[in-house]
Design an enzyme around this catalytic site. Structure first.
Site, short mmCIF file in Angstrom:
data_model
loop_
_atom_site.label_atom_id
_atom_site.label_comp_id
_atom_site.label_asym_id
_atom_site.label_seq_id
_atom_site.Cartn_x
_atom_site.Cartn_y
_atom_site.Cartn_z
N CYS C 16 0.83 -1.18 0.00
CA CYS C 16 0.00 0.00 0.00
C CYS C 16 0.87 1.24 0.00
CB CYS C 16 -0.89 0.05 1.25
SG CYS C 16 -2.10 -1.26 1.32
N GLY C 42 0.60 -0.11 -5.02
CA GLY C 42 -0.71 -0.73 -4.95
C GLY C 42 -1.55 -0.35 -6.15
N ASN C 117 -0.98 1.15 5.97
CA ASN C 117 -0.02 0.39 5.18
C ASN C 117 0.73 -0.52 6.14
OD1 ASN C 117 1.96 -0.59 3.48
ND2 ASN C 117 3.19 1.28 3.53
N GLY C 118 0.63 -1.83 5.87
CA GLY C 118 1.31 -2.78 6.74
C GLY C 118 0.48 -4.02 6.95
N CYS C 254 12.17 -2.92 6.43
CA CYS C 254 12.01 -4.00 5.45
C CYS C 254 13.04 -3.85 4.33
CB CYS C 254 10.60 -3.93 4.86
SG CYS C 254 10.38 -5.02 3.45
N TYR C 260 13.12 -4.19 -4.02
CA TYR C 260 12.11 -4.31 -5.05
C TYR C 260 10.98 -3.29 -4.98
CZ TYR C 260 8.24 -6.50 -7.67
OH TYR C 260 7.21 -6.76 -8.51
N CYS C 400 6.49 -13.51 4.78
CA CYS C 400 6.53 -12.20 5.44
C CYS C 400 5.21 -12.01 6.16
CB CYS C 400 6.70 -11.10 4.38
SG CYS C 400 6.59 -9.45 5.10
N CYS C 451 15.06 -5.51 8.67
CA CYS C 451 14.39 -6.81 8.76
C CYS C 451 14.74 -7.59 7.51
CB CYS C 451 12.86 -6.62 8.85
SG CYS C 451 11.98 -8.21 8.71
N CYS C 454 12.43 -12.50 5.29
CA CYS C 454 12.08 -13.34 4.14
C CYS C 454 13.30 -14.06 3.59
CB CYS C 454 11.36 -12.53 3.06
SG CYS C 454 12.25 -11.06 2.50
#
Lengths: 481, 481, 481, 481
Positions: C16, C42, C117-118, C254, C260, C400, C451, C454
């Site tokens: 988002c 998004g 967002n999250g 993240c 990406y 994730c 973080c 993943c």
């Protein structure tokens, strides 16, 4: 394979309705209102062209008048002169490209918009000739043939050019042509379809298929456009021109307009449709009296003859059904739904008003018989003790070549059945069709001024070549949009 | 009055893209894929016609290829042979009725679908003649003139009929004609627009504007349709026919296809577009070297020449911007929004990559200059210390009559400004346009096989009458739908 | 059953994007522009809420930003303060009712609009508790849980009410709350998703997920909203409040935003995304050098690391493909179309630039591998002599829980395959994934501020109960609209 | 500022219609048909929920039943049990989110769909209480209050849970609740709105607002759901449960259902609507006889009382108008169009049937008077010599709190005008309203079983707090979609 029972489609397709107005600042809005008043003449598409004297604008789309036009589109069409068209095309499938009015431009005479109500019987022949000469047709409508005739380099003078064009047309036609400076209204020499002239309080001339359109815009009825007459309307007023000799004019007004098409509030061919239908109902009562408790019309078209029957017979007029007016867009019933449900889709029977009673059920006309049968079956299920069907017109047995889209003769219930067989098929206790003589007694001009071909098989316009009314549709092209 | 800055519209309108395929059961789907690969050639409308050998079906609508077609519409078009068209029309406004392929039927030769890429310079003249003879035109597209020529009763033999038609056409044209049994591909004697032939692994012949469309459907490139050649494809295979004498063939390939139009992945006129553009960039580096920290392309078309410039100059290639690919439908910016915001709508500057650096900014071409100016301004705001603009083509100063929709010459930035004035207007530290000689060095055939009219003013096809490329649009008709 | 290869859908769903602005007369328009700049975050739906200080208006719909909003809808939203949201929801299916911002009214605190967002890891648990207490949920979004927490009668003071609410949230969240008089921006104590503050030239404060949105509206970047911080913006300016103690703040940004998600033009977590990606490419070149003729990015996300690889290795950067930007609406490929065609739908290979060459192909990340495989296959078919794949991130092996919608672990190509097996599956001559250490060297804060769950399986936020991230979706309700 | 005369909107808004069916494989289709039969009860939106015993599906949208549903959407709803709703909401503006049935899920009792006809007088109060306790409301409909009551953790037993819920409701309500395994039908203790039970030939139980819906699906009428009764329908059949004591049941059927709302084909409150209306017309003839040439109904609702008047008086029943059934979507007339045109939009006067005649014009009820005035004016313009208006109900002077959306009392024509003043305003020669006593003579239960509050001001349900029926609408939220 598919039931295809549309919720909102009439069983006989109406043809078309026309309206034109010259010299009113709200011409587009008035045309919109007038088309809405004539919506019963065509529900597939609607279109308006308007002009400021130089440029012609067009908006047309499939759908009902109130669906096609919005405040915005009408504002875009704001101009002092306009013509409009509602359509169910008799030849020409339902492509968008067939929507009318057609609008073209040509370096010989500039721009013109054309709207047509009727059916040409030589459209196919003319089209073949034109194509052999290199012409390009882009629709499957017979109206495009008229466009091509008009475009021929026949004469610089507009009037002579139009006469040259009309000399080539055979069949039924009411035409409105909108040139930037002139509005032209034309009616074929047989006067098959109605076309009348009115004038608003502000002095603007209007032309309409039916007088109910004049009423809607507050215009006074002046007179009909006469068979074989061209009427030119421009800022100098109204000018008339006959395009055939007096002797060539042989009125043959479509009696089915009186029976079914026209709005009861309209006067067509010089008399009020409601009163004609009431007289047809009265004739029916005289031809086929019966003892009963109530006279019930099949909704909604048979209300007028039912009132006539009730008054003449002294049997009380009653309601047997209520009908849904919320049709919305056409809705296709799925296969799996019971057909009997489908036929009842639009009506609710008033059971307590029907149960145990002897009914005279009045219908205006019977085409295939399936709908009538369904509606009568619903009365029977509700407990009517006797049902006597009285049809306020004669059996329909012949095709119409002048603009009414009856189904194939093989599908007409009266095609190869006796009245007794029809009575049994419809499941009624007795059945009477009004005689042709009775129908003609109900109209003023029973001296041959009416075309009764679909009932009698007598065609006023000679059909000179092997005619195929669907030929324009059966082409190699499939456009979907 | 209205800013009218559309989010998604390119500043120079692409013309059209063609594709045809004969004899593959998935012809409609492959045409859809091939049109999508050529979407850069026209974003206004898309259409496909397909045939089973007897009937021709058509579906066309405004919008991008993936918007126009759905699984359902493609399934309806399922047939072994098809042609397709993406359009931005150069003459002919954006009406629905102008969408291609055109599909008509005629009793002389049956049905035919026609798709056209190019621009006729005598369309106006031909149309006048036709209208004087009574023809009816329903679109404002110059392609309709071709339809009328084809419909003339010239000759029963299809080949001779086509040659008769082609004898009357002047200008740039690549044509695909789909008859029920035959697909015909035609290219004008100058070969102005590209058109090539391929064959799928399953042996189906395909025709396309660009080779990227062949790649998309897994077809191998065979050869170009040659200037002045007609190619007939039917179940007997491919047959060629020259319609002008050898001496009348004078190649004049549009160099702007190499500069801007064609996809870098395509080969047009016998060479790869990406490599041509890289060579143009290298020529530019040789013509106008400069000391700098990075070579940055104006996205997205200038990536190829920027790579060429970077390699030749030894200055690192870099990104100055990211660009939005989520354009969606065209969106009109309201008046009140700051114009500078509007121009930045599609790009984000990578500030940290730009700040304090000396940039060589490479652009493929400059038309009006407004977009380039906005994009360069964004780099300046982000803190670039020097900006040296290098344009990989010569100044555009002349109109194109063969299918490129440049704005009015008065709006071309190079029309009446010197290079220094342009430099100041764009707000760059230095500016160099690639010379015409440099451009021609970058293509193989620098021996006059390219049309450079928009740069040089030398027109390969003589313009014999007072030509008005917009005349077809300026008509009295306004159709909105 | 159905191929379901959508033309326009990215393989990893972005989550988002948020934007808010306080005190600019064009707030709705600027929010529109800023959402468009963040469209990559998004693509499923977009919405804006705006307020005049008393009433809050809302417009939201599925589609791209330029599809959802028109000049008319934006004019209706004209108000000095606004927040907006673009969405691909990670929990919550694609119903209209899930579109954000949510807008509710409550007699305790009036009206509020909420954009999120999250991803909450305890949404499921909280929802169960609320429902047991009688609460009614109308969407399947985890954001609705936040709405219910906010509505609890916890405290009359807004700040304490918010802190009470935040005390119950576990997981990743950036929140914008629009009260009629106050705009509140909140970021979770881990700072998992980015959120930054800017100010326009006219002094209006703005909040955005990425700095590219600030750039788009001409706002200057001030600072990030800090992990565990609430920022209140009203007419008195900006006021900050930490809602956890210093010690509870443990940054865990993240790293996939750097790899990406985020736009290369943005700065997130304090550094420029493009430069981070270039450094990742350079690390990759150091970790896995190879002799080759060209470095080619998989379009379009791998351009940045490919530039880094090329620069570090000295091998020329080149284009291997062109890509279609005309995606239009999502288009479903029919079953019968060859899958290999489908995968090539969006790209054209520049054959002449690839044939016979040894290529280093750079990819940013590999999720399922199917798309990468298709794109590499296209290079192979075009005649590349060697293909060496270099992936600028480590193998993705873990789910994730904080907002990235990776497919089920079983579908991740690296889940149970060795690098050699993946190399063989993708059909490349050699393959190297950047090491986790290499990735962390490319970002500034390699001291555990990122973080990497993943890639590494180390989750910064403890997952305390048996968590099912899809539980909200698996309900008994099916609403289609 | 804007005329806002909608072509298709009735002047008094109907409330809602309900239908439910349990255990027929075509449940969705039958619900569709039954909603269509009850379209007169609500034209703003329609919705159906259906269940297979586990999952509940929903489809609802604004528009007429035939517009909302298509073959495809109905196929998606294919399930053996369904409920449906047509709506004109009395509280709750026209947002999409207010469309019914509501569908929610809760971990206490699973999924449930709820449809409501009526109006709660304590909705506002309940909502305030809920919000103070932390509940979140997402619509402005009073039905959402019912949903929240149901969700309260009151009791594990469904029956007791429902009774707990009903204990909190004050006002008029007929409710259908669809649980996966059970369909529940509930009617308030006053029985204000109608609700009846039927059974199809195949044994499936159905519930409907009016019997015309039973007829449409071929179901036999069994009995009414009694005031204060809950009916549970599941695979074990039908089970009844009274939720108030006998003494608390005080029938107060809405007499306006008999006057105007219900379809004449329906039986409501135990008697046929058509026959009740005929008796009202007969009472009117007895109360106010007059010498005249014809009895003419104002179309279309006054046909029934006009038949009663005609029969009792011996004056012939006649048609004064034809009416357009092609309403299509609502169409807003522009300001500039003459208001008198607008009011005539839907009718054509049959001039030849009206001119020079003395008319008794029968109207079912007069609310604001504007429409009646316009229709009568049209008769006057057409030349009626005398017009005697007879209204088949008493003057409306009081608001309805139980589901009828009369305009503000200030806009009711009878609010502060004497009958003579109304006569002059409407421009008629004489005017008579049927007395309340006459109305009650026309229905069977003239012993106080009917609510006559809008005529008499006597409210059967005590209004205990300062009630504001529009309070739910006046919120700070503006959602447009």
């Amino acid at each position: 394979m598919r039931a295809q029972t549309s919720v909102s489609q009439p069983s006989v397709k109406h043809h078309c309705g026309l309206f034109g107005i010259h010299g009113d600042p709200q011409a587009a809005w008035l045309t919109f209102l007038a088309l809405h008043a004539q919506q019963h003449r065509g529900q597939e598409a609607a279109g308006i062209c308007s002009t400021d004297g130089q440029q012609i604008k067009r908006y047309a789309a499939p759908g009902l008048v109130t669906e096609v036009f919005s405040e915005r589109t009408l504002a875009n069409l704001e101009n002092p002169t306009a013509i409009g068209h509602v359509r169910y095309s008799t030849t020409g499938a339902s492509h968008k490209t067939n929507n009318q009015p057609f609008l073209i431009q040509n370096n010989q005479f500039g721009a013109v918009a054309i709207a047509h109500n009727g059916n040409l019987i030589n459209a196919d022949l003319l089209r073949k000739k034109f194509e052999e000469a290199g012409a390009v047709f882009t629709t499957t409508s017979d109206t495009e043939v008229i466009v091509h005739l008009l475009a021929q380099p026949s004469d610089d003078n507009l009037e002579r050019r139009l006469i040259w064009m009309l000399d080539h047309l055979q069949g039924a036609y009411c035409l409105l042509l909108l040139f930037p400076e002139t509005l032209v209204a034309i009616r074929d020499p047989y006067g098959i379809r109605p076309l009348c002239i009115g004038r608003t309080k502000d002095g603007a001339y209007t032309v309409a298929s039916e007088t109910c359109a004049l009423d809607r815009v507050g215009a006074e009825y002046l007179r009909d456009v006469e068979p074989g007459e061209m009427v030119f309307i421009d800022r100098d007023g109204l000018r008339s021109r006959k395009f055939v000799t007096e002797s060539a004019v042989t009125p043959a007004h479509c009696i089915f307009e009186q029976v079914y098409f026209a709005d009861p509030a309209s006067n067509v061919f010089g008399e009020n449709v409601h009163l004609v239908r009431k007289r047809m109902g009265a004739e029916l009562a005289r031809e086929a009296p019966i003892e009963a408790d109530a006279v019930v019309p099949i909704p909604t078209c048979a209300v007028c003859p039912a009132l006539g029957y009730a008054r003449e017979s002294g049997i009380p007029f009653e309601r047997g059904y209520t009908t849904s007016h919320y049709v919305g867009r056409s809705f296709i019933m799925p296969d799996q739904v019971n057909r009997d449900l489908a036929v009842k889709m639009k009506l609710n029977v008033i059971e307590d008003n029907v149960r145990g009673r002897r009914l005279v059920v009045v219908e205006d006309s019977v085409v295939r018989g399936t709908t009538t049968r369904g509606k009568i079956g619903a009365l029977r299920e509700a407990g009517a003790s006797e049902i006597h069907l009285r049809v306020a017109s004669a059996p329909i047995r012949h095709p119409c070549y002048y603009g009414i889209d009856f189904p194939d003769p093989a599908k007409l219930i009266a095609n190869d059945r006796s009245v007794d067989e029809i009575r049994d098929y419809l499941g009624v206790d007795s059945l009477h069709y009004l005689s042709l003589e009775g129908m003609l007694r109900a109209v003023k001009h029973d001296d041959g001024h009416y075309c009764t071909a679909c009932f009698s098989g007598k065609y006023p316009v000679p059909v000179t070549h092997q005619f195929d009314k669907y030929s324009l549709d059966r082409r190699q092209l499939v456009m979907f949009d």
